[in-house]
Enzyme design. Structure first.
Site, PDB file in Angstrom:
ATOM      1  N   HIS A   1       0.826  -1.213   0.000  1.00  0.00           N
ATOM      2  CA  HIS A   1       0.000   0.000   0.000  1.00  0.00           C
ATOM      3  C   HIS A   1       0.859   1.261   0.000  1.00  0.00           C
ATOM      4  O   HIS A   1       0.544   2.241   0.668  1.00  0.00           O
ATOM      5  CB  HIS A   1      -0.934  -0.001   1.214  1.00  0.00           C
ATOM      6  CG  HIS A   1      -2.082  -0.976   1.082  1.00  0.00           C
ATOM      7  ND1 HIS A   1      -3.233  -0.690   0.383  1.00  0.00           N
ATOM      8  CD2 HIS A   1      -2.236  -2.233   1.555  1.00  0.00           C
ATOM      9  CE1 HIS A   1      -4.064  -1.728   0.424  1.00  0.00           C
ATOM     10  NE2 HIS A   1      -3.483  -2.688   1.140  1.00  0.00           N
TER      11      HIS A   1
ATOM     12  N   ASP B   1      -0.819  -4.793   5.965  1.00  0.00           N
ATOM     13  CA  ASP B   1      -1.830  -5.606   5.281  1.00  0.00           C
ATOM     14  C   ASP B   1      -1.488  -5.772   3.803  1.00  0.00           C
ATOM     15  O   ASP B   1      -0.840  -4.926   3.201  1.00  0.00           O
ATOM     16  CB  ASP B   1      -3.209  -4.936   5.409  1.00  0.00           C
ATOM     17  CG  ASP B   1      -3.253  -3.557   4.763  1.00  0.00           C
ATOM     18  OD1 ASP B   1      -4.204  -3.270   4.029  1.00  0.00           O
ATOM     19  OD2 ASP B   1      -2.291  -2.785   4.991  1.00  0.00           O
ATOM     20  N   GLU B   2      -1.933  -6.921   3.234  1.00  0.00           N
ATOM     21  CA  GLU B   2      -1.942  -7.125   1.787  1.00  0.00           C
ATOM     22  C   GLU B   2      -0.600  -6.842   1.120  1.00  0.00           C
ATOM     23  O   GLU B   2      -0.552  -6.236   0.049  1.00  0.00           O
ATOM     24  CB  GLU B   2      -3.042  -6.259   1.159  1.00  0.00           C
ATOM     25  CG  GLU B   2      -4.435  -6.647   1.664  1.00  0.00           C
ATOM     26  CD  GLU B   2      -5.528  -5.809   1.082  1.00  0.00           C
ATOM     27  OE1 GLU B   2      -6.496  -6.395   0.591  1.00  0.00           O
ATOM     28  OE2 GLU B   2      -5.404  -4.565   1.124  1.00  0.00           O
ATOM     29  N   ALA B   3       0.469  -7.313   1.734  1.00  0.00           N
ATOM     30  CA  ALA B   3       1.799  -7.089   1.151  1.00  0.00           C
ATOM     31  C   ALA B   3       2.083  -8.191   0.133  1.00  0.00           C
ATOM     32  O   ALA B   3       3.068  -8.929   0.235  1.00  0.00           O
ATOM     33  CB  ALA B   3       2.861  -7.062   2.241  1.00  0.00           C
TER      34      ALA B   3
END
Ligand code: NGO
Length: 498
Positions: A246, A309-311
């Site tokens: 992100h 998150d969401e790496a």
């Protein structure tokens, strides 16, 4: 509207003892008296007086409380509260002659004032003078929160919100005794806080947003203004710099942060998982240290949220290497790490808090991290995400985690939600509001109300008071107040609106 009964309050108080036939009526000459020598108590008194002056037209002077038992007006005292009130609770006593709020702290007095607001007629919230009888039902409330962390999150990265909007949301959070506001300050689509040592982050990385609009960013003075305003509402700011994923806005701002040395274009879409800081470069850690140091200097609260998150563009090995180098930066700054629960993929750090955003009720990594001392803030996406549509006809919001009508937002127990997670490991709840589809305060209000009060009750009230049938009636009675306040709430068909 009829004065509320003591038991109508949201969040539901711990103990309510109505005094039958007793009513306090605020007289035009009433004063607000505050604990002598306490500027913090005086600030709460001034906050209350300002609200009352605006809608009653009364002078409502604020003065130090005289010695002895109050005999008139509204008193905010820091002595004599029931010991159970603790750091954030209060004791409210209403007789025919006086309203007395007792607490151990200004936060407790402030929370008692929020309850008093709800016991006064809805017209007390009006911006112009109203001619009604300013009555309060008699009796005693002794109240204190179940959880220490009762939060909301505002995503200022996907769409930027000016300071005035953040302040307006803070005022609304205060109504229901929320005490943390997590600001999501960076993402793929925007960087929203000035960092002096990396100035392009804001000026270039903050220059757009989802959909290609002008974006924006907070100067340090504006961020400090938000922090101070939140504090005046007994709310602590938790800033988030989401990483290593992100991060497109940062990567677009500085080519050197990219493994290939090439800065990607600014991004105005809504995909996730495609960006990562270059975890193998030394400059990345200088960057993170600089950012966190400047942010910590502006943040009196105990937490720095480092995202996590969401790496998906970062391998698990790179992720843990990165997080194991970054977490000590936070603790060395005297702060505790907060992160999305994927930070279980890295070593523990003292005092860290995992924010659970899963849609399931099992997570072995979270349970084992908790066993090693981590605390958990519950934000299950299918219960607490305020950016989820209410139902298929909701014009705003997303639906990847499912539809969340009011009853769904209310009907879960944060203390017994994740299998095998001890209740003592749960620090509280937080209601995230992601802004891919939200651009105005009106949009925020439509998604937050009426679900935010449901989550606020989950964070504050004893589980023993949890009851949807009773809650939805209490919620319905808040409708006229929101209308007077200009809050553009969703009139859920599940709620019997007053
Ligand atoms: C922690 C988390 N990461 C994702 C996920 O929540 O869903 C959000 C939308 O609901 C999205 O904006 C966010 O980037």
């Amino acid at each position: 509207s009829a004065a509320a009964a003591l038991s109508d309050v949201i969040p539901a108080p711990v103990t309510v003892q109505p005094a039958a036939g007793v009513t306090y009526t605020l007289p035009s000459g009433a004063s607000v008296y505050t604990a002598p020598g306490s500027s913090a108590a005086a600030a709460v008194g001034t906050y209350l007086a300002a609200l009352l002056r605006r809608s009653t037209g009364y002078a409502v002077p604020v003065a130090d409380a005289p010695a002895g038992t109050p005999t008139s007006g509204i008193s905010l005292l820091l002595t004599g509260a029931d010991a159970s009130v603790g750091a954030e609770g209060y004791q409210l006593d209403v007789t025919a002659a006086t309203v007395v709020i007792r607490a151990q702290t200004a936060a407790g007095l402030f929370h008692g004032v929020q309850t008093l607001r709800q016991l006064l007629p809805a017209q007390v919230e009006a911006a112009t003078v109203q001619s009604v009888a300013w009555t309060v039902a008699g009796g005693r409330i002794i109240d204190y929160p179940r959880y220490a962390y009762r939060g909301a999150m505002l995503d200022t990265a996907r769409h930027f919100f000016p300071v005035a909007t953040v302040k307006a949301y803070l005022d609304q959070l205060a109504l229901y005794k929320i005490n943390y506001l997590h600001l999501h300050l960076s993402d793929d689509q925007g960087w929203r806080i000035v960092v002096d040592s990396w100035s392009r982050l804001a000026t270039y990385g903050g220059s757009t947003q989802v959909g290609g609009g002008a974006g924006g960013y907070y100067t340090k003075a504006q961020y400090s203004d938000i922090v101070a305003y939140a504090a005046s509402r007994q709310i602590t700011i938790v800033p988030e710099i989401d990483m290593p994923g992100h991060t497109n806005a940062a990567l677009a701002s500085y080519a050197e942060l990219n493994c290939n040395g090439v800065a990607p274009a600014l991004y105005t879409g809504t995909d996730v998982g495609f960006s990562t800081l270059c975890t193998s470069k030394a400059v990345t850690y200088t960057f993170v240290q600089n950012v966190l140091s400047e942010l910590a200097a502006l943040t009196p609260g105990p937490y720095l949220h480092i995202g996590g998150d969401e790496a998906s563009a970062t391998t698990p090995a790179q992720y843990s290497t990165f997080m194991n180098q970054v977490q000590p930066m936070v603790t060395n700054l005297g702060k505790s790490v907060m992160g999305w629960h994927q930070i279980t993929g890295a070593n523990a750090s003292a005092g860290r808090v995992m924010q659970f955003w899963g849609t399931g009720t099992t997570d072995a990594a979270v349970v084992s991290a908790a066993a090693a001392g981590a605390k958990v803030v519950m934000s299950p996406a299918n219960k607490a995400y305020l950016d989820m549509k209410y139902n298929t006809s909701t014009p705003l919001g997303l639906s990847w985690a499912g539809y969340i009508e009011v009853q769904t937002a209310y009907e879960w127990n944060p203390g017994a939600y994740l299998a095998n997670l001890p209740a003592a490991s749960v620090l509280g709840v937080e209601a995230p509001m992601w802004s891919e589809t939200l651009t105005t305060l009106d949009n925020i209000e439509f998604m937050a109300f009426p679900r935010l009060p449901a989550l606020a009750e989950l964070g504050w009230s004893p589980w023993s008071t949890h009851n949807w049938t009773a809650f939805k009636t209490r919620l319905g009675a808040q409708g006229p107040r929101w209308t007077i306040m200009g809050i553009d709430f969703y009139r859920s068909t599940q709620v019997p609106w007053a």
